[in-house]
Design a protein around this motif. Structure first.
Motif, mmCIF file in Angstrom:
data_model
loop_
_atom_site.group_PDB
_atom_site.id
_atom_site.type_symbol
_atom_site.label_atom_id
_atom_site.label_comp_id
_atom_site.label_asym_id
_atom_site.label_seq_id
_atom_site.Cartn_x
_atom_site.Cartn_y
_atom_site.Cartn_z
ATOM 1 N N ASP A 278 19.126 -1.964 -33.089
ATOM 2 C CA ASP A 278 20.473 -1.713 -32.545
ATOM 3 C C ASP A 278 20.771 -2.650 -31.379
ATOM 4 O OD1 ASP A 278 20.837 0.288 -34.391
ATOM 5 O OD2 ASP A 278 20.277 1.911 -33.022
ATOM 6 N N GLY A 279 19.777 -2.852 -30.518
ATOM 7 C CA GLY A 279 19.963 -3.764 -29.400
ATOM 8 C C GLY A 279 20.193 -5.197 -29.853
ATOM 9 N N LEU A 280 19.466 -5.610 -30.892
ATOM 10 C CA LEU A 280 19.662 -6.965 -31.421
ATOM 11 C C LEU A 280 21.055 -7.128 -32.026
ATOM 12 C CD1 LEU A 280 16.196 -7.612 -33.098
ATOM 13 C CD2 LEU A 280 17.099 -8.686 -31.029
ATOM 14 N N ARG A 281 21.509 -6.083 -32.728
ATOM 15 C CA ARG A 281 22.858 -6.160 -33.300
ATOM 16 C C ARG A 281 23.908 -6.247 -32.199
ATOM 17 N NH1 ARG A 281 20.689 -2.525 -37.038
ATOM 18 N NH2 ARG A 281 21.430 -0.728 -35.864
ATOM 19 N N GLU A 282 23.713 -5.476 -31.121
ATOM 20 C CA GLU A 282 24.663 -5.524 -30.015
ATOM 21 C C GLU A 282 24.637 -6.899 -29.350
ATOM 22 O OE1 GLU A 282 27.523 -4.285 -27.241
ATOM 23 O OE2 GLU A 282 26.909 -3.534 -29.215
ATOM 24 N N ARG A 283 23.451 -7.446 -29.185
ATOM 25 C CA ARG A 283 23.349 -8.779 -28.580
ATOM 26 C C ARG A 283 24.012 -9.819 -29.462
ATOM 27 N NH1 ARG A 283 19.725 -13.238 -28.000
ATOM 28 N NH2 ARG A 283 19.508 -13.873 -25.818
ATOM 29 N N GLU A 284 23.829 -9.684 -30.780
ATOM 30 C CA GLU A 284 24.461 -10.635 -31.690
ATOM 31 C C GLU A 284 25.979 -10.471 -31.670
ATOM 32 O OE1 GLU A 284 24.516 -13.868 -34.091
ATOM 33 O OE2 GLU A 284 22.805 -12.977 -33.027
ATOM 34 N N ARG A 285 26.448 -9.225 -31.523
ATOM 35 C CA ARG A 285 27.888 -8.993 -31.426
ATOM 36 C C ARG A 285 28.449 -9.655 -30.167
ATOM 37 N NH1 ARG A 285 31.537 -5.935 -29.048
ATOM 38 N NH2 ARG A 285 29.984 -4.958 -27.706
ATOM 39 N N ILE A 286 27.709 -9.518 -29.064
ATOM 40 C CA ILE A 286 28.147 -10.162 -27.821
ATOM 41 C C ILE A 286 28.133 -11.679 -27.975
ATOM 42 C CG2 ILE A 286 27.528 -10.533 -25.400
ATOM 43 C CD1 ILE A 286 26.464 -7.659 -25.370
ATOM 44 N N ARG A 287 27.075 -12.193 -28.626
ATOM 45 C CA ARG A 287 26.998 -13.630 -28.847
ATOM 46 C C ARG A 287 28.169 -14.117 -29.697
ATOM 47 N NH1 ARG A 287 22.554 -16.985 -28.613
ATOM 48 N NH2 ARG A 287 21.182 -15.173 -28.502
ATOM 49 N N ALA A 288 28.516 -13.327 -30.737
ATOM 50 C CA ALA A 288 29.638 -13.710 -31.596
ATOM 51 C C ALA A 288 30.944 -13.684 -30.802
ATOM 52 C CB ALA A 288 29.724 -12.779 -32.798
ATOM 53 N N ALA A 289 31.094 -12.665 -29.926
ATOM 54 C CA ALA A 289 32.298 -12.606 -29.095
ATOM 55 C C ALA A 289 32.352 -13.779 -28.134
ATOM 56 C CB ALA A 289 32.335 -11.286 -28.317
ATOM 57 N N PHE A 290 31.195 -14.124 -27.547
ATOM 58 C CA PHE A 290 31.137 -15.303 -26.689
ATOM 59 C C PHE A 290 31.553 -16.542 -27.462
ATOM 60 C CE2 PHE A 290 28.037 -14.300 -22.980
ATOM 61 C CZ PHE A 290 28.978 -13.427 -22.476
ATOM 62 N N GLY A 291 31.058 -16.630 -28.723
ATOM 63 C CA GLY A 291 31.373 -17.799 -29.532
ATOM 64 C C GLY A 291 32.832 -17.879 -29.904
ATOM 65 N N THR A 292 33.528 -16.736 -29.857
ATOM 66 C CA THR A 292 34.966 -16.734 -30.154
ATOM 67 C C THR A 292 35.784 -17.156 -28.955
ATOM 68 O OG1 THR A 292 34.643 -14.971 -31.786
ATOM 69 C CG2 THR A 292 36.872 -15.304 -30.961
ATOM 70 N N TYR A 293 35.404 -16.634 -27.768
ATOM 71 C CA TYR A 293 36.196 -16.913 -26.573
ATOM 72 C C TYR A 293 35.602 -18.022 -25.712
ATOM 73 C CZ TYR A 293 38.887 -12.800 -27.698
ATOM 74 O OH TYR A 293 39.700 -11.904 -28.334
ATOM 75 N N LEU A 294 34.374 -18.388 -26.001
ATOM 76 C CA LEU A 294 33.734 -19.503 -25.317
ATOM 77 C C LEU A 294 33.154 -20.442 -26.356
ATOM 78 C CD1 LEU A 294 31.714 -17.694 -22.496
ATOM 79 C CD2 LEU A 294 33.815 -18.996 -22.193
#
Length: 493
Positions: A278-294
């Motif tokens: 679950d933590g890895l999925r959340e981290r990947e979600r954050i990474r994907a969001a970063f990749g969208t806005y950054l």
């Protein structure tokens, strides 16, 4: 840093295993008195014979063990060849078992030992057929005990060595599965315990030992084996689920979950594994969001380095892109269509910037700032920036929106800018301001791409002929400067 005391302790402890083996051999010889009365001198002869058997086993154990300990000692002194050291130490429990000459030597000595013992005690020759299997069983018990003790001793050292290895460096295949370990470990001790109990209860006869061994073997086969099989399955099946899920996580499938099928430590481990996933999925979600806005390069840098306010001075090439005549264009068309046109333009531009290992620092209305050489420095940033600008100019040629691009190179401060918990990774410095002024100069010259003298000097490869545009006055600069336009996209073309 490796704990050298662990290496020294393991080495000394392993050298004591032959002594323990000799003690096991003597105890097996002394058990004979439970069934056959004998003089003390005869008992001593039988004990010495058992020491000869187990001493020979220890002598044959020394060679393969010493070879692997040398590899361990070399690693502990030099910290080199960690993979070889790990494999050598992990093989310590198995290496003596692969020593083929051990088996005929020990069996031959055991035959001699039992033959002499039967004769000294005055038993019939047929009694040999009873004592010999018991002696071999005891020796096999010692081999299993030595194997498990060696594994227990080497674990701290394996942990130290594995700290020096990448995760993919060592992928141990199970040589002796947990299922087999449980099946091997339980029956042997039960047979020995049953034999000892039968001897203690009496009567002290050969028939008693036959009954003791037979009853123990029957109980091990018919009664104990089934719970052991069930126990082994209850342990290994959840571990197999964990292994499969871990392999899926390793391949990038973060949806893997482990069924929680028990309330013991394995159930707790399965729950912890699912929490990790679950933590890895959340981290990947954050990474994907970063990749969208950054930009992904910046997002990865922030995730790795954290939101530190300390900036780094670095040389970069920056270019500004701006849409010409955008104000009039926006007045004529609905806002939704204007935004769609800008997004279509940036869909062309951004992948080209990334292809040349630059990143989009920010979108500024109808334009953007791209930076090459930060956050990861690279010596050819000027060449990469010019190549990207030329590809962008070619990609948007003939499109609805026309652009101008201005390039400049120099020192900037690259880092996180902000406060009160809100940051933006950016580059700050006069180099960026000049790049914006160079882009504004494209309206004076009519060129699509212009670059400053600083960028021209840093070019390593002649990617395009440059035409000088001297006497250009940049906003905020007192003296005119010379700018350069690539011939492919100059006003003459």
């Amino acid at each position: 840093m490796a704990r050298k005391h662990d290496v020294a302790f393991v080495t000394k402890a392993l050298r004591l295993l032959p002594v323990l083996g000799c003690l096991v051999g003597m105890c097996s010889a002394l058990l004979t008195i439970l069934y056959v009365p004998m003089p003390f001198g005869t008992l001593c002869v039988i004990a010495v014979a058992s020491l000869l058997v187990y001493g020979s086993d220890a002598a044959l154990w020394v060679g393969p063990t010493r070879t692997r300990l040398r590899v361990l000692d070399t690693w502990s002194r030099t910290r080199e060849n960690a993979a070889d050291a790990w494999q050598a130490v992990a093989d310590l429990p198995f290496a003596p078992l692969r020593q083929k000459r051990t088996y005929p030597v020990v069996i031959a000595l055991t035959v001699a030992w039992n033959s002499v013992g039967v004769r000294l005690v005055g038993l019939s020759p047929q009694s040999f057929l009873l004592f010999f299997p018991a002696s071999i069983l005891t020796w096999l018990y010692w081999l299993a005990l030595r194997f498990y003790l060696t594994e227990l001793l080497i674990r701290p050292v394996l942990a130290d060595i594995s700290a020096d290895l990448p995760h993919s460096e060592v992928a141990p295949a199970p040589r002796l599965t947990l299922h087999r370990r449980l099946l091997i470990a339980a029956p042997g001790p039960m047979l020995i315990v049953g034999t000892v109990v039968a001897g203690l209860v009496g009567p002290h006869t050969i028939g008693t030992i036959v009954v003791g061994i037979g009853a123990s073997a029957l109980a091990a086969a018919a009664i104990t084996s089934w719970p052991i099989v069930l126990l082994a399955n209850s342990v290994t099946a959840p571990i197999a689920h964990l292994r499969d899920a871990a392999e899926r996580i390793g391949t990038g499938d973060l949806t893997a979950r482990v069924p929680i099928v028990s309330t013991d430590e394995i159930g707790v481990l399965a729950h912890a594994f699912n929490a990790m996933a679950d933590g890895l999925r959340e981290r990947e979600r954050i990474r994907a969001a970063f990749g969208t806005y950054l930009d992904p390069v910046v997002a990865e840098h922030i995730l790795r380095a954290g939101p530190s306010l300390a900036g780094a001075e670095i040389e970069v090439t920056a270019w500004f892109l701006d849409v010409r005549g955008f104000t009039g264009y926006a007045e004529r068309l609905p806002a939704r269509q204007v935004v769609a046109s800008l997004n279509n333009l940036f869909e062309l531009v951004v992948p080209i910037v990334r292809r040349y290992e630059g990143h989009v620092d920010k979108f500024v209305g109808d334009g953007l700032l791209a930076v090459f050489g930060a956050p990861l420095p690279r010596p050819d940033h000027a060449d990469q920036a010019l190549a990207a600008a030329l590809d962008v100019a070619a990609a948007v040629h003939g499109q609805e929106l026309q652009i101008g691009i201005g390039l400049n190179s120099g020192q900037v401060i690259a880092g996180n800018i902000g406060g009160a918990g809100r940051f933006d990774y950016s580059v700050i410095g006069d180099t960026i301001n000049v790049a914006a002024r160079v882009e504004a100069a494209t309206r004076q010259t009519g060129d699509i791409v212009l670059l400053s003298e600083q960028t021209r000097r840093l070019l390593r490869a002649e990617q395009n002929e440059l035409i000088a545009r001297p006497g250009i006055t940049l906003k905020g600069k007192s003296a005119p400067v010379t700018l350069y336009a690539p011939t492919n996209f100059s006003v003459e073309n």
